[in-house]
Scaffold this motif. Sequence first.
Motif, short mmCIF file in Angstrom:
data_model
loop_
_atom_site.label_atom_id
_atom_site.label_comp_id
_atom_site.label_asym_id
_atom_site.label_seq_id
_atom_site.Cartn_x
_atom_site.Cartn_y
_atom_site.Cartn_z
N SER A 156 3.26 -6.76 -2.38
CA SER A 156 3.85 -5.43 -2.49
C SER A 156 3.63 -4.92 -3.91
O SER A 156 4.56 -4.80 -4.69
CB SER A 156 5.35 -5.47 -2.18
N THR B 135 2.63 4.00 -5.30
CA THR B 135 3.00 2.73 -4.68
C THR B 135 3.41 2.91 -3.22
O THR B 135 3.00 2.14 -2.35
CB THR B 135 4.16 2.09 -5.46
N ASP B 136 4.21 3.94 -2.96
CA ASP B 136 4.73 4.11 -1.60
C ASP B 136 3.72 4.70 -0.63
O ASP B 136 4.04 4.93 0.53
CB ASP B 136 6.02 4.94 -1.61
N GLN B 137 2.51 4.96 -1.11
CA GLN B 137 1.44 5.41 -0.21
C GLN B 137 0.36 4.33 -0.05
O GLN B 137 -0.58 4.53 0.70
CB GLN B 137 0.76 6.68 -0.78
N CYS B 138 0.53 3.23 -0.75
CA CYS B 138 -0.53 2.21 -0.81
C CYS B 138 -0.27 1.08 0.19
O CYS B 138 0.85 0.58 0.30
CB CYS B 138 -0.59 1.65 -2.24
N THR B 139 -1.32 0.68 0.90
CA THR B 139 -1.19 -0.43 1.84
C THR B 139 -2.10 -1.60 1.48
O THR B 139 -1.95 -2.68 2.04
CB THR B 139 -1.52 0.01 3.27
N ALA B 140 -3.05 -1.38 0.59
CA ALA B 140 -3.93 -2.48 0.19
C ALA B 140 -4.53 -2.17 -1.17
O ALA B 140 -4.79 -1.01 -1.49
CB ALA B 140 -5.06 -2.66 1.21
N THR C 171 -6.26 1.30 -0.64
CA THR C 171 -6.11 2.06 0.60
C THR C 171 -4.77 2.80 0.52
O THR C 171 -3.74 2.18 0.23
CB THR C 171 -6.12 1.13 1.82
N LEU C 172 -4.84 4.10 0.74
CA LEU C 172 -3.64 4.93 0.65
C LEU C 172 -3.45 5.71 1.94
O LEU C 172 -4.43 6.12 2.58
CB LEU C 172 -3.77 5.95 -0.50
N TYR C 173 -2.19 5.96 2.29
CA TYR C 173 -1.93 6.92 3.35
C TYR C 173 -2.28 8.31 2.81
O TYR C 173 -1.96 8.63 1.67
CB TYR C 173 -0.46 6.89 3.76
N THR D 4 -5.59 7.36 6.68
CA THR D 4 -5.65 6.63 5.42
C THR D 4 -6.97 6.93 4.72
O THR D 4 -7.93 7.38 5.35
CB THR D 4 -5.55 5.10 5.62
N ASP E 179 -9.73 5.24 1.69
CA ASP E 179 -10.13 4.10 0.85
C ASP E 179 -10.81 4.65 -0.39
O ASP E 179 -11.73 5.46 -0.30
CB ASP E 179 -11.09 3.19 1.61
#
Lengths: 51, 139
Positions: B9, B20-25, B59-61, B124, B126
């Motif tokens: 995380s 941070t709150d849009q990131c998944t990787a 990777t972001l939303y 998403t 990249d």
Amino acid sequence: MYVIVSPRLGTPGDKFEPTDGINVQALIDGGLISTDKPKKSSKVKAEPEQE
Amino acid sequence: MATSVYLSSPGLEINNVDLTDQCTAASITYTVEALENTAFGSTARTYTAGLANNSITVTLYQSYAATETEASIYALVGTTTTIELSPTVAGLTTPSATAPKYTLTGAYLESHTPINASLGELSTIDLTFTGGTLTKATS
């Protein structure tokens, strides 16, 4: 001087002082910060007294 | 043998913007190119350090709301910026030995996909930031 607009950068309304390597123009273009424009004085100058 | 694991995380800032709150990787590739210096008489290939060639991929939303992902990223294409990444959000402000902060300064964003949509899925994007100088802070 720059002012924070987005809470993703800090507290909105606070001064934003960019560090080296930060792309300030991209922040302005994205609406994340704004340029602080000098505020006009609210004081009204008195007219000179006539003799 | 003891092991140490952590819940993935990380904290992420791109161009000073906390995403941070849009990131998944997220991943950092720390590379120093190998230059071959093998010569006659050598019995095995040998190498010496060349130029650093670092990159960060995230990777972001996608979000088109004010001051969200699209507003933060679109104007960065074709420019250089700074990316900060830490295994924890706290590490961004107070890095430590167990939560180091990695900073890639002068990284170039070559491309972005403003629309990357599939029916029934959250959109998403990249992003790959290449080049620049990578530093690691532990205090």
